[in-house]
Design a protein around this motif. Structure first.
Motif, PDB file in Angstrom:
ATOM      1  N   ARG A  52      38.973 -29.075 -22.237  1.00  0.00           N
ATOM      2  CA  ARG A  52      38.667 -28.606 -23.590  1.00  0.00           C
ATOM      3  C   ARG A  52      39.443 -27.344 -23.938  1.00  0.00           C
ATOM      4  O   ARG A  52      39.692 -27.082 -25.119  1.00  0.00           O
ATOM      5  N   GLY A  53      39.781 -26.549 -22.957  1.00  0.00           N
ATOM      6  CA  GLY A  53      40.472 -25.308 -23.243  1.00  0.00           C
ATOM      7  C   GLY A  53      40.421 -24.334 -22.090  1.00  0.00           C
ATOM      8  O   GLY A  53      39.919 -24.648 -21.012  1.00  0.00           O
ATOM      9  N   THR A  54      40.966 -23.163 -22.320  1.00  0.00           N
ATOM     10  CA  THR A  54      40.996 -22.122 -21.300  1.00  0.00           C
ATOM     11  C   THR A  54      40.595 -20.799 -21.919  1.00  0.00           C
ATOM     12  O   THR A  54      40.853 -20.534 -23.102  1.00  0.00           O
ATOM     13  N   TYR A  55      40.002 -19.944 -21.072  1.00  0.00           N
ATOM     14  CA  TYR A  55      39.555 -18.629 -21.519  1.00  0.00           C
ATOM     15  C   TYR A  55      39.869 -17.612 -20.437  1.00  0.00           C
ATOM     16  O   TYR A  55      39.850 -17.931 -19.247  1.00  0.00           O
ATOM     17  N   TRP A  56      40.137 -16.378 -20.903  1.00  0.00           N
ATOM     18  CA  TRP A  56      40.463 -15.295 -19.984  1.00  0.00           C
ATOM     19  C   TRP A  56      39.557 -14.101 -20.242  1.00  0.00           C
ATOM     20  O   TRP A  56      39.202 -13.811 -21.384  1.00  0.00           O
ATOM     21  N   LEU A  71      33.918  -8.589  -6.869  1.00  0.00           N
ATOM     22  CA  LEU A  71      34.119  -8.714  -8.302  1.00  0.00           C
ATOM     23  C   LEU A  71      33.160  -9.764  -8.857  1.00  0.00           C
ATOM     24  O   LEU A  71      32.850 -10.752  -8.183  1.00  0.00           O
ATOM     25  N   SER A  72      32.735  -9.548 -10.088  1.00  0.00           N
ATOM     26  CA  SER A  72      31.893 -10.508 -10.794  1.00  0.00           C
ATOM     27  C   SER A  72      32.569 -10.909 -12.092  1.00  0.00           C
ATOM     28  O   SER A  72      33.280 -10.107 -12.706  1.00  0.00           O
ATOM     29  N   CYS A  73      32.332 -12.135 -12.496  1.00  0.00           N
ATOM     30  CA  CYS A  73      32.795 -12.624 -13.789  1.00  0.00           C
ATOM     31  C   CYS A  73      31.604 -13.278 -14.474  1.00  0.00           C
ATOM     32  O   CYS A  73      31.149 -14.341 -14.027  1.00  0.00           O
ATOM     33  N   ALA A  74      31.097 -12.636 -15.507  1.00  0.00           N
ATOM     34  CA  ALA A  74      29.947 -13.150 -16.236  1.00  0.00           C
ATOM     35  C   ALA A  74      30.421 -13.886 -17.480  1.00  0.00           C
ATOM     36  O   ALA A  74      31.203 -13.343 -18.269  1.00  0.00           O
ATOM     37  N   ALA A  75      29.935 -15.098 -17.644  1.00  0.00           N
ATOM     38  CA  ALA A  75      30.345 -15.925 -18.775  1.00  0.00           C
ATOM     39  C   ALA A  75      29.234 -16.010 -19.804  1.00  0.00           C
ATOM     40  O   ALA A  75      28.048 -16.059 -19.465  1.00  0.00           O
ATOM     41  N   SER A  76      29.635 -16.023 -21.053  1.00  0.00           N
ATOM     42  CA  SER A  76      28.716 -16.349 -22.139  1.00  0.00           C
ATOM     43  C   SER A  76      29.413 -17.365 -23.032  1.00  0.00           C
ATOM     44  O   SER A  76      30.613 -17.263 -23.284  1.00  0.00           O
ATOM     45  N   GLY A  77      28.659 -18.366 -23.449  1.00  0.00           N
ATOM     46  CA  GLY A  77      29.245 -19.405 -24.283  1.00  0.00           C
ATOM     47  C   GLY A  77      29.836 -20.569 -23.519  1.00  0.00           C
ATOM     48  O   GLY A  77      30.338 -21.517 -24.134  1.00  0.00           O
ATOM     49  N   LEU A  78      29.843 -20.487 -22.195  1.00  0.00           N
ATOM     50  CA  LEU A  78      30.281 -21.612 -21.379  1.00  0.00           C
ATOM     51  C   LEU A  78      29.598 -21.520 -20.019  1.00  0.00           C
ATOM     52  O   LEU A  78      29.057 -20.475 -19.649  1.00  0.00           O
TER      53      LEU A  78
END
Length: 115
Positions: free
Chosen positions: A101-105, A19-26
């Motif tokens: 700072r926060g969490t993202y899903w 599995l891959s998880c690509a982030a944008s903005g962090l």
């Protein structure tokens, strides 16, 4: 900020998926990256974590020795290598980024382990 998982699908018992998880903005240089999974009717289960600063890792008991979490050199993508898959690994896998700072899903990716 956006997290997008990919790489899910159907695998046979004993098989592998990545599995891959690509982030944008962090960046995962600043956020812990955590994989969870969930099966309908059950609570979300911790799978694996990679620490933002040290890059240390830890795993849920049910996946230790079979799964491996890593980050690429840009720290924008996190991977979950899943080996020796079992039917009990079936579920929706979610990528989660967390710091003070926060969490993202991410929206999740379905993994099905079956003959």
């Amino acid at each position: 900020v956006q997290l997008v998982e990919s790489g899910g699908g159907l695998a046979q018992p004993g098989g592998s998926l990545r599995l891959s998880c690509a982030a944008s903005g962090l960046s995962f240089r600043d956020y812990d990256a955590i994989w969870y999974r969930q099966v309908p009717g059950k609570e979300r289960e911790f799978v694996a974590r990679v620490n933002s600063f040290a890059g240390s890792t830890d795993y849920g008991d049910s996946v230790k020795g079979r799964f491996s979490i890593s980050r690429d050199s840009t720290k924008m993508t996190v991977y979950l290598q899943m080996n020796s898959l079992k039917p009990d690994d079936t579920g929706v896998y979610y990528c989660h980024a967390s710091n003070f700072r926060g969490t993202y899903w991410g929206p999740g990716t379905q993994v099905t382990v079956s003959n």
